[in-house]
Design a protein around this motif. Structure first.
Motif, PDB file in Angstrom:
ATOM      1  N   ARG A 114       6.103  13.452   1.069  1.00  0.00           N
ATOM      2  CA  ARG A 114       5.780  12.035   0.947  1.00  0.00           C
ATOM      3  C   ARG A 114       5.576  11.624  -0.507  1.00  0.00           C
ATOM      4  NH1 ARG A 114       1.317  10.490   5.626  1.00  0.00           N
ATOM      5  NH2 ARG A 114       2.678  10.833   7.441  1.00  0.00           N
ATOM      6  N   LEU A 115       6.104  10.459  -0.843  1.00  0.00           N
ATOM      7  CA  LEU A 115       5.835   9.810  -2.117  1.00  0.00           C
ATOM      8  C   LEU A 115       5.443   8.373  -1.802  1.00  0.00           C
ATOM      9  CD1 LEU A 115       5.919   9.712  -5.243  1.00  0.00           C
ATOM     10  CD2 LEU A 115       8.328   9.019  -5.041  1.00  0.00           C
ATOM     11  N   SER A 116       4.263   7.952  -2.264  1.00  0.00           N
ATOM     12  CA  SER A 116       3.807   6.612  -1.905  1.00  0.00           C
ATOM     13  C   SER A 116       3.089   5.930  -3.053  1.00  0.00           C
ATOM     14  CB  SER A 116       2.879   6.667  -0.685  1.00  0.00           C
ATOM     15  OG  SER A 116       1.649   7.259  -1.029  1.00  0.00           O
ATOM     16  N   ALA A 117       3.121   4.612  -3.020  1.00  0.00           N
ATOM     17  CA  ALA A 117       2.406   3.761  -3.962  1.00  0.00           C
ATOM     18  C   ALA A 117       1.692   2.679  -3.159  1.00  0.00           C
ATOM     19  CB  ALA A 117       3.366   3.133  -4.971  1.00  0.00           C
ATOM     20  N   GLU A 118       0.414   2.463  -3.474  1.00  0.00           N
ATOM     21  CA  GLU A 118      -0.375   1.470  -2.739  1.00  0.00           C
ATOM     22  C   GLU A 118      -1.149   0.606  -3.726  1.00  0.00           C
ATOM     23  OE1 GLU A 118      -3.872   1.003   0.664  1.00  0.00           O
ATOM     24  OE2 GLU A 118      -3.266   2.999  -0.021  1.00  0.00           O
ATOM     25  N   PHE A 119      -1.279  -0.684  -3.365  1.00  0.00           N
ATOM     26  CA  PHE A 119      -2.068  -1.628  -4.136  1.00  0.00           C
ATOM     27  C   PHE A 119      -3.265  -2.063  -3.303  1.00  0.00           C
ATOM     28  CE2 PHE A 119       2.422  -2.187  -5.315  1.00  0.00           C
ATOM     29  CZ  PHE A 119       2.366  -1.880  -6.673  1.00  0.00           C
ATOM     30  N   VAL A 120      -4.457  -1.915  -3.852  1.00  0.00           N
ATOM     31  CA  VAL A 120      -5.691  -2.378  -3.216  1.00  0.00           C
ATOM     32  C   VAL A 120      -6.315  -3.391  -4.154  1.00  0.00           C
ATOM     33  CG1 VAL A 120      -7.936  -1.715  -2.319  1.00  0.00           C
ATOM     34  CG2 VAL A 120      -6.004  -0.161  -2.086  1.00  0.00           C
ATOM     35  N   THR A 121      -6.621  -4.590  -3.662  1.00  0.00           N
ATOM     36  CA  THR A 121      -7.047  -5.672  -4.548  1.00  0.00           C
ATOM     37  C   THR A 121      -8.277  -6.392  -4.006  1.00  0.00           C
ATOM     38  OG1 THR A 121      -5.775  -7.443  -3.483  1.00  0.00           O
ATOM     39  CG2 THR A 121      -4.599  -6.053  -5.071  1.00  0.00           C
TER      40      THR A 121
END
Length: 293
Positions: A65-72
């Motif tokens: 798995r390769l992932s990118a997440e934005f939490v704002t």
């Protein structure tokens, strides 16, 4: 026992089983960028056994798995007063999916790189220039830099209710690392689903997506719910009022379609509040497209 299973698996080379792209975004429903606002994940399944109906042992089915997440924050430019701080999360990991003693099991590890160091806020700024969204806050208003090895595992027991066309699958999940928690819940699969292969789980919503096998051509669906007891979170506790809640709840539904080597999936999920000052949960959508080889 695990050593014997790994030794058995080592007798055959891996082959590419399936590649799946998964996208989660909360702006689909209300046009808002807030909290668990968006993520993208690439899942690559490698298999030692070519038969989709085979019962994979430990190490037979490997998911990279390769992932990118934005939490704002809710209003994106919040400085941490009464809201959570901005965080970009970049992760890479490997998980094995296997079956033992009538249980579906997953065991793996991810490395999470959190904070301005991963430059994901610059990527989101570029996206928002095109889409008209707000810019990321200054780096001193983001979650600080950190790197976290994270271990995760899950055990589930499928219970066939209608000759494999209706399957209830309660599960228990444990995670220790950037967020440490224990989950208990279940998923109800409808149609040609569980008996036709192995499923992974999207990390933010918990939505199941196909890793191997194919039940098509045909339509299948899933309904799921889980609750987590939270021990700690590297994403929270950096502002005022953003202390993590003791529990989290997720409710989800997905609809998939298999045709040939292609699997398409669309889902919706409700994510309960994650920190003390969060005034409500949020709705988010998930989409996946997978191709088998």
């Amino acid at each position: 026992m695990l050593a014997l299973a790994a030794g058995h698996a080592a007798a055959e080379p891996y082959r590419l089983e399936r590649v799946t792209a998964v996208h989660v975004n909360d702006s689909v429903f209300q046009g808002l960028d807030r909290w668990r606002t968006g993520s993208a994940m690439l899942s690559v399944a490698l298999a030692r056994q070519g038969d989709a109906e085979a019962m994979p042992e430990f190490g037979d089915l490997l998911e990279l798995r390769l992932s990118a997440e934005f939490v704002t924050p809710e209003f994106f430019l919040a400085d941490g007063a009464g809201d959570r701080r901005y965080a970009g999360i970049l992760s890479v990991g490997a998980h094995t999916h296997f079956r033992t003693r009538g249980l579906e099991a997953t065991l793996g590890a991810d490395l999470h790189v959190i904070g301005p160091q991963n430059r994901l806020h610059e990527v989101q700024d570029i996206i928002h220039v095109v889409s008209g969204g707000a810019s990321a806050p200054p780096e001193d208003q983001m979650v600080p830099d950190s790197v976290w090895p994270t271990l995760a595992g899950e055990l589930a027991r499928p219970v066939a209710l209608d000759e494999g066309q209706l399957v209830l699958q309660p599960f228990l999940g444990l995670q220790a690392g950037h967020e440490t928690l224990a989950r208990v819940g279940g998923d109800l699969y409808l149609g040609q689903a569980v008996d036709a292969g192995t499923f992974g789980r999207e990390p933010v919503t918990g939505l199941p997506f196909r890793l191997s096998g194919a039940g098509g051509p045909g339509v299948w669906g899933s309904l799921g719910v889980d609750i987590a007891a939270v021990g700690s979170s590297a994403l929270l506790g950096h502002g005022t009022g953003d202390e993590p809640r003791d529990t989290r709840t997720r409710v989800r539904a997905g609809l998939g379609y298999d045709v040939g080597r292609l699997t398409a999936l669309a889902g919706v999920a409700w994510l309960g509040p994650e920190f003390e000052a969060q005034r409500s949960g949020q709705w988010t959508a998930a989409f996946a497209l997978g191709l088998s080889f």
